[in-house]
Motif scaffolding. Sequence first.
Motif: not given
Length: 197
Positions: A127-132
């Motif tokens: 999630w964090p890399s996708f969101k960023d």
Amino acid sequence: MDAETAKALRGRAKAALTRTKNFIEKDDQIFNKNDISNKLEKLELIYTEFDQADAALPFESSEMEEFEAKYYETKAKLQNILENLSARTNVYNDNSDVFENVSNVKSSNFKLPKINIECFSGDYKDWPSFKDLYVSLVHDNMWLSNIQKFQYLRGLLLLEPANIIKHIPITETAYNEAWEKLLARYDKKKQIIFFTN
């Protein structure tokens, strides 16, 4: 080409790229298709000049990676402006003798530029890399309409995340609702920490 000349040419290309970037980011800027087409052509020449100058310098002093990131970002913005200007061309409507603005062209007729974001399938650690990436390339992109952003979002979701928003209609106003639903479900620090350890 000697090192001093190469550095000077590289500096000139970097300055030209910065001027182009500043031109499109001015708040009060009014664009026309010819200006933007010319800027795109000039951008290619700037890239070639920088590439040749950078190649003449030792590998360890290369600034190509940083330059390319700025170049591709600026090029994408110029292409988006050009596409939006084309979509907003006024078309004469024979039936009512008025000009009809076609900025609301059906999104199915609008081809979105390809972006490189890995699809998200609901795994908290992803999630964090996708969101960023999504936020920087799509969500915060002022050149994209909410409908275009929604199309990108739908195309990048698999399995559970796709199911969360599949019943929300693709409209200008519903995009924020869809994004908020995903944030509420996956933007949870505790779960992210738990699943990444």
